[in-house]
Design a protein around this motif. Structure first.
Motif, PDB file in Angstrom:
ATOM      1  N   GLY A  64     -38.911 127.837  61.283  1.00 40.75           N
ATOM      2  CA  GLY A  64     -39.197 127.895  62.704  1.00 40.75           C
ATOM      3  C   GLY A  64     -38.070 127.284  63.513  1.00 40.75           C
ATOM      4  O   GLY A  64     -37.094 126.753  62.961  1.00 40.75           O
ATOM      5  N   THR A  65     -38.199 127.315  64.809  1.00 40.50           N
ATOM      6  CA  THR A  65     -37.124 126.857  65.700  1.00 40.50           C
ATOM      7  C   THR A  65     -36.845 125.374  65.571  1.00 40.50           C
ATOM      8  O   THR A  65     -35.714 124.930  65.766  1.00 40.50           O
ATOM      9  CB  THR A  65     -37.489 127.174  67.160  1.00 40.50           C
ATOM     10  OG1 THR A  65     -38.786 126.613  67.450  1.00 40.50           O
ATOM     11  CG2 THR A  65     -37.541 128.677  67.390  1.00 40.50           C
ATOM     12  N   ALA A  66     -37.877 124.589  65.215  1.00 36.98           N
ATOM     13  CA  ALA A  66     -37.687 123.142  65.113  1.00 36.98           C
ATOM     14  C   ALA A  66     -37.506 122.680  63.673  1.00 36.98           C
ATOM     15  O   ALA A  66     -37.435 121.487  63.407  1.00 36.98           O
ATOM     16  CB  ALA A  66     -38.884 122.415  65.740  1.00 36.98           C
ATOM     17  N   ALA A  67     -37.434 123.637  62.724  1.00 37.88           N
ATOM     18  CA  ALA A  67     -37.389 123.280  61.300  1.00 37.88           C
ATOM     19  C   ALA A  67     -36.122 122.522  60.951  1.00 37.88           C
ATOM     20  O   ALA A  67     -35.072 122.702  61.574  1.00 37.88           O
ATOM     21  CB  ALA A  67     -37.490 124.540  60.444  1.00 37.88           C
ATOM     22  N   LEU A  68     -36.266 121.667  59.929  1.00 35.12           N
ATOM     23  CA  LEU A  68     -35.112 120.924  59.432  1.00 35.12           C
ATOM     24  C   LEU A  68     -34.079 121.884  58.872  1.00 35.12           C
ATOM     25  O   LEU A  68     -34.399 122.806  58.133  1.00 35.12           O
ATOM     26  CB  LEU A  68     -35.550 119.959  58.322  1.00 35.12           C
ATOM     27  CG  LEU A  68     -36.485 118.829  58.742  1.00 35.12           C
ATOM     28  CD1 LEU A  68     -36.978 118.109  57.489  1.00 35.12           C
ATOM     29  CD2 LEU A  68     -35.777 117.860  59.655  1.00 35.12           C
ATOM     30  N   GLN A  69     -32.836 121.706  59.229  1.00 39.38           N
ATOM     31  CA  GLN A  69     -31.772 122.557  58.732  1.00 39.38           C
ATOM     32  C   GLN A  69     -31.266 122.041  57.384  1.00 39.38           C
ATOM     33  O   GLN A  69     -31.314 120.864  57.094  1.00 39.38           O
ATOM     34  CB  GLN A  69     -30.625 122.597  59.740  1.00 39.38           C
ATOM     35  CG  GLN A  69     -31.019 123.195  61.085  1.00 39.38           C
ATOM     36  CD  GLN A  69     -31.548 124.616  60.966  1.00 39.38           C
ATOM     37  OE1 GLN A  69     -30.933 125.465  60.315  1.00 39.38           O
ATOM     38  NE2 GLN A  69     -32.690 124.874  61.590  1.00 39.38           N
TER      39      GLN A  69
ATOM     40  N   LEU B 166     -45.575 127.615  64.686  1.00 43.58           N
ATOM     41  CA  LEU B 166     -45.579 126.166  64.489  1.00 43.58           C
ATOM     42  C   LEU B 166     -44.225 125.530  64.773  1.00 43.58           C
ATOM     43  O   LEU B 166     -44.140 124.331  65.043  1.00 43.58           O
ATOM     44  CB  LEU B 166     -45.995 125.833  63.046  1.00 43.58           C
ATOM     45  CG  LEU B 166     -47.434 126.162  62.649  1.00 43.58           C
ATOM     46  CD1 LEU B 166     -47.642 125.873  61.169  1.00 43.58           C
ATOM     47  CD2 LEU B 166     -48.425 125.357  63.491  1.00 43.58           C
ATOM     48  N   GLY B 167     -43.167 126.324  64.650  1.00 40.04           N
ATOM     49  CA  GLY B 167     -41.819 125.790  64.798  1.00 40.04           C
ATOM     50  C   GLY B 167     -41.342 125.043  63.571  1.00 40.04           C
ATOM     51  O   GLY B 167     -40.296 124.385  63.605  1.00 40.04           O
ATOM     52  N   GLU B 168     -42.103 125.134  62.455  1.00 35.15           N
ATOM     53  CA  GLU B 168     -41.780 124.387  61.248  1.00 35.15           C
ATOM     54  C   GLU B 168     -41.420 125.323  60.091  1.00 35.15           C
ATOM     55  O   GLU B 168     -41.406 126.542  60.243  1.00 35.15           O
ATOM     56  CB  GLU B 168     -42.969 123.492  60.857  1.00 35.15           C
ATOM     57  CG  GLU B 168     -43.447 122.551  61.947  1.00 35.15           C
ATOM     58  CD  GLU B 168     -42.434 121.475  62.333  1.00 35.15           C
ATOM     59  OE1 GLU B 168     -41.385 121.383  61.684  1.00 35.15           O
ATOM     60  OE2 GLU B 168     -42.708 120.727  63.291  1.00 35.15           O
ATOM     61  N   THR B 169     -41.133 124.735  58.937  1.00 36.72           N
ATOM     62  CA  THR B 169     -40.781 125.506  57.751  1.00 36.72           C
ATOM     63  C   THR B 169     -42.037 125.958  57.026  1.00 36.72           C
ATOM     64  O   THR B 169     -42.961 125.166  56.818  1.00 36.72           O
ATOM     65  CB  THR B 169     -39.916 124.658  56.791  1.00 36.72           C
ATOM     66  OG1 THR B 169     -38.728 124.262  57.465  1.00 36.72           O
ATOM     67  CG2 THR B 169     -39.543 125.457  55.543  1.00 36.72           C
ATOM     68  N   VAL B 170     -42.057 127.216  56.635  1.00 44.08           N
ATOM     69  CA  VAL B 170     -43.191 127.787  55.907  1.00 44.08           C
ATOM     70  C   VAL B 170     -42.686 128.285  54.553  1.00 44.08           C
ATOM     71  O   VAL B 170     -41.661 128.958  54.476  1.00 44.08           O
ATOM     72  CB  VAL B 170     -43.834 128.940  56.694  1.00 44.08           C
ATOM     73  CG1 VAL B 170     -44.922 129.623  55.871  1.00 44.08           C
ATOM     74  CG2 VAL B 170     -44.414 128.422  58.008  1.00 44.08           C
TER      75      VAL B 170
END
Length: 259
Positions: free
Chosen positions: A121-126, A99-103
């Motif tokens: 994921g790669t696009a998750a908020l840091q 998904l590229g998101e936070t799980v």
């Protein structure tokens, strides 16, 4: 000594008794009193209290005390949480990559949802690490999953206090919240869009333990512009599948049992 100080001292001594029983295996009241440097009557009151809570038990033949089954029950609760983290990690990492998101993985803890593990994921908020955080049940997808799988009495207890409004999208009416969690139970997943934070959307599904009861939840979250309403069904399908994979890893192969 004040009542408060006396209570703290009693708790400290009781915990010390547990540590002594763990170290020595079995101890008599006289031995406990000597190790604590207290009167025998005090030692007896301490072990009697522990015995009432099944944290200590008396050996029928020798009259000595040892750790009780209550200790195993407490340890089992921690082990179960660790088990969810260990057995879910490969699934959550894969879902985060897909998904590229936070799980996240959560469990119900008191009146909150407690975050146990996170994969990004790669696009998750840091800089948004949720592990160890407690979050409200009524304003989060994970929380709604937990609310959807408790008894009616427990639901009433968890929603008895005024529900805090975090944004203008937060559900603060218990009746509307009950209707929504009934839909969560029916659909198999929960959504919270801009309810805890403006611009944050999350989708969660229940994880069943080996007995079929809900043991936790798994969620995927990200900016609302990346998880708009039209994308929710796609994300939900992947989250539900991940929840089922984790449930199978925990030993359950059906759907979560209804409350």
């Amino acid at each position: 000594m004040t009542d408060g100080a006396s209570t703290i001292q009693s708790v400290d001594r009781a915990l010390t008794v547990l540590a002594l029983l763990a170290k020595h295996g079995e101890l008599g009241v006289t031995e406990i009193a000597a190790l604590l440097a207290v009167h025998k009557s005090t030692a007896f009151r301490l072990v009697s209290t522990l015995e009432r809570h099944e944290l200590a038990e008396q050996h029928a033949d020798r009259g000595k005390y040892r750790l009780g089954v209550g200790v195993l029950q407490l340890a089992g609760a921690i082990t179960a949480r660790l088990d969810i983290v260990q057995r879910s990690r490969a699934v959550t990492r894969r879902l985060a990559d897909e998904l590229g998101e936070t799980v996240n993985i959560t469990v119900l803890s008191g009146h909150d949802a407690l975050y146990l593990d996170q994969a990004s994921g790669t696009a998750a908020l840091q800089g948004h690490n949720w592990v160890g955080r407690r979050i409200p049940l009524h304003a989060t997808s994970n929380g709604k999953v937990h609310l959807a799988h408790v008894s009616a009495d427990r639901f009433a207890e968890l929603t008895a206090a005024p529900l805090h409004r975090f944004t203008d999208r937060t559900l603060t009416d218990a009746r509307r919240l009950r209707a929504e969690v009934e839909a969560v139970r029916r659909d198999g997943y929960a959504v919270a869009a801009d309810e805890l934070e403006i611009g944050l959307t999350a989708v969660a599904a229940p994880i069943a333990g080996p007995d079929g009861e809900v043991a936790g939840s798994v969620s995927a979250s990200g900016p609302t512009f990346r998880i708009p309403a039209e994308r929710v069904p796609e994300v939900a399908a992947k989250v539900v599948d991940a929840a089922r994979q984790i449930s199978r890893r925990l030993g359950w192969h059906g759907l979560p049992k209804p409350s």
